[in-house]
Design a protein around this motif. Structure first.
Motif, short mmCIF file in Angstrom:
data_model
loop_
_atom_site.label_atom_id
_atom_site.label_comp_id
_atom_site.label_asym_id
_atom_site.label_seq_id
_atom_site.Cartn_x
_atom_site.Cartn_y
_atom_site.Cartn_z
N ARG A 27 -11.72 -2.06 -3.30
CA ARG A 27 -10.31 -1.86 -2.89
C ARG A 27 -9.38 -2.82 -3.50
O ARG A 27 -9.90 -3.95 -3.69
N VAL A 28 -8.46 -2.17 -4.20
CA VAL A 28 -7.51 -3.30 -5.06
C VAL A 28 -6.14 -2.96 -4.48
O VAL A 28 -5.53 -1.89 -4.86
N HIS A 29 -5.39 -3.90 -3.87
CA HIS A 29 -4.14 -3.47 -3.61
C HIS A 29 -3.63 -2.35 -2.77
O HIS A 29 -2.72 -1.64 -2.83
N GLY A 30 -4.87 -1.91 -1.76
CA GLY A 30 -4.66 -1.05 -0.80
C GLY A 30 -5.15 0.41 -1.69
O GLY A 30 -5.34 1.54 -0.88
N LYS A 31 -5.77 0.21 -2.63
CA LYS A 31 -6.38 1.47 -3.57
C LYS A 31 -7.83 1.32 -3.59
O LYS A 31 -8.20 0.46 -4.08
N GLU A 37 -13.36 -5.94 -1.50
CA GLU A 37 -11.80 -6.20 -1.73
C GLU A 37 -11.30 -7.31 -2.30
O GLU A 37 -11.72 -8.43 -2.38
N HIS A 65 -8.97 -9.67 -4.47
CA HIS A 65 -7.73 -10.76 -3.83
C HIS A 65 -6.78 -9.97 -4.06
O HIS A 65 -6.39 -9.11 -4.87
N GLN A 66 -5.61 -10.23 -3.30
CA GLN A 66 -4.18 -9.56 -3.08
C GLN A 66 -3.57 -9.82 -4.47
O GLN A 66 -2.81 -8.95 -4.93
N GLU A 67 -3.71 -10.91 -5.01
CA GLU A 67 -2.98 -11.39 -6.44
C GLU A 67 -3.72 -11.00 -7.55
O GLU A 67 -3.74 -11.70 -8.66
N GLY A 83 -2.96 -5.52 -10.94
CA GLY A 83 -3.00 -4.62 -9.78
C GLY A 83 -4.13 -3.46 -10.11
O GLY A 83 -5.05 -3.77 -10.84
#
Length: 643
Positions: free
Chosen positions: A47-51, A78, A80-82, A86
């Motif tokens: 999972r990357v940025h919700g995808k 999952e 990292h958010q950063e 993306g």
């Protein structure tokens, strides 16, 4: 390397590092082919940025050290958010892990290089891994092209600080600076002048919109000033480090500041983007850029005049005005004030700072007036006689503009007058105009304050036109009017003395026969040889005739001087008479209107007649033979009317 001059349009803006949807379609095809070939379903969820991405374990752990460690305990990861770039960057990295060829381009290579670093896709986990492939594309393709390098540098703005740590930014900066130097050094360009013609703005107010039109003169400059400031500043330092001359570097800085600091259109654009707190956010952005711009400018140049040929003083005035409106720190304003002070003799009075809204803020208490006073004080502290009279003239012209403020006190105005030393004023004409404007704006000023203000004026430094205005001026004290009259009399006396010496020398030459030929040259109309006769007239007889004629005209001049003495004596007697209240008037403005007009008209007539005597120097030059008596009369007249 691409030619910068040949390119007709700037590179496309790097709004998104991945504007091509092909990697998504390719990844689906590759995964489907992998399933058909191996018969193994996708067992890993990333999972990357919700995808979410359903992938296979084997390709990931074979290329990525990160997944090799993360998939030991779980099949779901999952990121990292950063995560740089993306989901789009991860799709490209996964596609590479499956062994597919990547569609690299300047828009995605920087994000891919950062993503590969986080996923540990290095040579330790496979030969020719993604890190090396991205670096190879950067070095061999991107950094050889101006447009491609510019695009990569723009995409790095959203990839900081990792793009900085991987030296992507540094490589792009150095490459752009090198190519800009090559553009300047190109012999086909034959550059013998600064990059941009900023000299045209040295004799007119700074116009940000007109200056922006000049920015497109060189395309490489137009590209650089579109960059974020942190990248732009590094390129400027690199240009200087690589040896580009200041006459090419400084205009680039000027045009960047003009676009992002001085242009009102840019401010409006930012305000529309920032939403509710648009004004505060815009001011913060402008303030940050302005403070950094000051550090890039050659403010402390050892040769300010040469620097002014590159960057006009009007630009520094515009920056200083913006710094005042933004309430920047004292350090920034002091730096700009020192720069303006060095170039003040090249400025125009229209460049001097005045409040934009004089209704809300009085001129006498404005920051603009205080700033200009500090600038002139700094300039005077240089203790340099060069151009001192130019600075004094500019300051007096500026005082003419601020003198109209009705709230400007007498002491404050006197303080402003004495900001410039008296010795620096070659003429007092402009100072007289400033004081006259102040007296007009303060009609209730007492006679003592008027006399105190006018004591700064030296009538000996007033021109003839200014003296005439002073005599006619109802606001001027009587002391100043009489002084102006006597100054003109001294000029006339000096002219008569010169004429007398010239005439005495000529007479001595007649009787001694030792007049040099250069002194006795006569105009054609007075030639000693009669053009109608063949017999020449002796030179000595001709000079004697002219001497007798001069004696007659001298008597006329003497009678004119006597008439002037009598009229001035009568004028003084009339002005010194007591008024109906028993007080002696010392200012012509204290008399009644009819009396004012009578005395001023008489003064003007006397003054004009005296000036005509001074103008008659060339005619009297060969006529005066006894100026001793006239000199004595003038001297006694000075003593009689000395105020």
């Amino acid at each position: 390397m691409d030619s910068l001059s040949a390119r007709s349009s700037p590179p496309p803006a790097a709004t998104s590092p991945f504007s091509n949807p092909k990697p998504v379609e390719l990844l689906k095809k590759v995964i489907f082919a992998w399933v058909q070939e191996t018969g193994l379903p996708a067992s890993i969820c990333v999972r990357v940025h919700g995808k979410s991405f359903d992938l296979h374990r084997s390709p990931l752990i074979s290329r990525s050290g990160y997944f090799k460690k993360a998939l030991r305990a779980s099949n779901a990861v999952e990121l990292h958010q950063e995560f740089p770039g993306g989901p789009e960057a991860f799709e490209m990295a996964a596609l590479f892990a499956y062994g597919s060829r990547l569609p690299l381009d300047p828009f995605n290579v920087a994000a891919l290089r950062c993503a590969a670093e986080l996923l540990e896709m290095t040579e330790d986990h496979g030969s020719g891994n993604l890190c090396e492939a991205a670096d190879l594309y950067l070095n061999q393709v991107v950094l050889q092209s101006w447009d491609d390098t510019l695009i990569v540098l723009q995409t790095c703005h959203t990839l900081l600080p990792m793009a900085e740590e991987l030296l992507i930014v540094s490589r792009c900066v150095e490459s752009l600076a090198f190519m800009a130097c090559m553009e300047i050094l190109d012999p086909e360009q034959k550059r013998g002048r600064p990059v941009l013609p900023l000299r045209t703005f040295s004799d007119r107010p700074w116009d940000p919109e007109a200056v922006k039109e000049l920015a497109g003169h060189d395309l490489w400059i137009k590209d650089l000033i579109a960059l974020p400031f942190n990248f732009f500043a590094r390129i400027i330092r690199s240009l200087r480090r690589q040896g580009m001359k200041e006459k090419y570097v400084s205009p680039v800085v000027v045009f960047y500041a003009n676009k992002w600091v001085l242009s009102k259109k840019t401010h409006k654009f930012w305000e529309q983007e920032d939403g509710a707190d648009h004004a505060a956010n815009t001011n913060d952005k402008v303030s940050a850029i302005l403070q950094a711009i000051v550090e890039l400018l050659p403010i402390r140049s050892q040769d300010p005049d040469r620097n002014a040929e590159i960057v006009p003083v009007t630009f520094y005035f515009a920056l200083l005005s913006m710094a005042l409106s933004l309430n920047l720190s004292d350090g920034i304003r002091v730096n700009l004030q020192h720069c303006v002070a060095c170039l003040l003799h090249l400025a125009r009075v229209d460049d001097f700072l005045l409040p934009e809204n004089r209704v809300l803020e009085d001129v006498s208490f404005s920051r603009e007036l205080k700033t200009m006073e500090e600038i002139v004080t700094i300039r005077v502290a240089f203790k340099s006689a060069e151009n001192a009279e130019v600075v004094a003239k500019l300051w007096d012209l500026y005082l003419c503009r601020v003198a109209g403020d009705p709230k400007l006190g007498t002491d404050r105005f006197m303080q402003l007058i004495h900001t410039v030393p008296v010795a620096d004023r070659e003429t007092h004409d402009h100072l007289y105009k400033a004081i006259n404007a102040y007296l007009s704006a303060h009609p209730r000023l007492c006679n003592e304050d008027k006399a105190r203000l006018c004591s700064s004026i030296s009538c000996q430094k007033l021109s003839q036109e200014a003296c005439i205005q002073a005599v006619l001026d109802e606001l001027m004290p009587l002391r100043l009017i009489i002084q102006a009259l006597f100054v003109q009399q001294l000029h006339t006396q000096r002219a008569l003395k010169d004429c007398s010496e010239s005439f005495r020398y000529m007479q001595c030459g007649v009787f001694s026969g030792s007049i040099p030929s250069s002194t006795c040259q006569l105009p054609k109309s007075q030639s000693p040889y009669d053009p109608e006769e063949t017999t020449p007239v002796p030179l000595e007889d001709h000079l004697v005739q002219r001497s007798e004629h001069s004696e007659v005209e001298y008597e006329s001049t003497r009678f004119r001087m006597q008439a002037l003495e009598q009229e001035l004596a009568s004028l003084k007697h009339s002005l010194r008479r007591r008024n109906p209240f028993g007080q002696v008037s010392d200012c012509i403005g204290s008399l009644r209107w009819s009396s004012q007009r009578k005395y001023t008209n008489r003064m003007l007539k006397v003054f004009r007649r005296m000036s005509m005597l001074g103008k008659s120097k060339s005619k009297i030059k060969q006529r005066a033979s006894a100026s001793g008596s006239l000199a004595c009369r003038s001297k006694s007249l000075n003593e009689m009317y000395d105020c």
